[in-house]
Scaffold this active site. Structure first.
Site, PDB file in Angstrom:
ATOM      1  N   PRO A  72      -4.277   2.845   8.640  1.00  0.00           N
ATOM      2  CA  PRO A  72      -3.512   2.086   7.678  1.00  0.00           C
ATOM      3  C   PRO A  72      -2.256   2.658   7.016  1.00  0.00           C
ATOM      4  O   PRO A  72      -2.496   3.933   7.076  1.00  0.00           O
ATOM      5  CB  PRO A  72      -4.531   1.854   6.553  1.00  0.00           C
ATOM      6  CG  PRO A  72      -5.910   2.961   7.142  1.00  0.00           C
ATOM      7  CD  PRO A  72      -5.693   3.136   8.318  1.00  0.00           C
ATOM      8  N   HIS A  73      -1.342   2.026   6.489  1.00  0.00           N
ATOM      9  CA  HIS A  73      -0.202   2.689   6.085  1.00  0.00           C
ATOM     10  C   HIS A  73       0.513   1.495   5.461  1.00  0.00           C
ATOM     11  O   HIS A  73       0.224   0.293   5.685  1.00  0.00           O
ATOM     12  CB  HIS A  73       0.550   3.235   6.957  1.00  0.00           C
ATOM     13  CG  HIS A  73       1.138   2.465   8.146  1.00  0.00           C
ATOM     14  ND1 HIS A  73       0.111   2.184   9.340  1.00  0.00           N
ATOM     15  CD2 HIS A  73       2.239   1.719   8.465  1.00  0.00           C
ATOM     16  CE1 HIS A  73       0.855   1.544  10.044  1.00  0.00           C
ATOM     17  NE2 HIS A  73       2.072   1.294   9.615  1.00  0.00           N
ATOM     18  N   CYS A  74       1.552   1.641   4.591  1.00  0.00           N
ATOM     19  CA  CYS A  74       2.257   0.747   3.954  1.00  0.00           C
ATOM     20  C   CYS A  74       3.788   1.193   3.677  1.00  0.00           C
ATOM     21  O   CYS A  74       4.048   2.287   4.374  1.00  0.00           O
ATOM     22  CB  CYS A  74       1.927   0.055   2.602  1.00  0.00           C
ATOM     23  SG  CYS A  74       1.801   1.083   1.272  1.00  0.00           S
TER      24      CYS A  74
END
Length: 150
Positions: free
Chosen positions: A61-63
């Site tokens: 997960p990342h943004c």
């Protein structure tokens, strides 16, 4: 220099709980803006990050980089596998390793993702990341994933 955080032995009900935990931890560490936790959850909903590898499933997960204060990676090994939606279809995979990325610029994020994908294609590296004692995990990840030129 990328901050590297590791944590093992936490039980989660679902991926939402995992993402909330990651957001809270990274806020507490001071590496993200207060917008990062919600941005992480929103991005995971739109662009799932579960990946089925040869022997194990992981999630990355990342943004967007705008939500980061400084670069960091959070390696999280839940007590029990947690279901994440696969990146390439609507199926879920049971994840035993979560590698949350906090990056400050898109080029760095792309470079880091390419590096990770290359290293995670090696089953022995993934197996070690999942089974190594927590006290050795940071050193191993730095040496064999981040700093390795192989």
């Amino acid at each position: 220099m990328t901050n590297l955080f590791v944590r093992s032995g936490i039980s989660f009900v679902d991926r939402s709980e995992v993402l909330t935990h990651i957001g809270n931890e990274m806020l507490a560490k001071g590496v993200v803006h207060d917008t990062w936790p919600q941005a992480l959850i929103a991005r995971e909903a739109e662009f799932p990050t579960g990946i089925m590898l040869e022997q194990h499933a992981i999630a990355i997960p990342h943004c967007e980089a705008i939500h980061a204060k400084s670069s960091a990676i959070y390696l999280l090994r839940p007590t029990n596998k947690v279901h994440f939606q696969q990146a390439d279809d609507d199926n879920d995979v049971a994840v035993s390793l979560v590698i949350a990325l906090i990056v400050e610029n898109p080029q760095q994020q792309l470079k880091l993702l390419r590096c990770l994908f290359g290293k995670l294609q090696q089953p022995d590296i993934v197996e070690t990341l999942i089974t190594l004692p927590e006290t050795q995990l940071k050193e191993y990840f730095t040496k064999y994933v981040l700093d390795s030129d192989e």
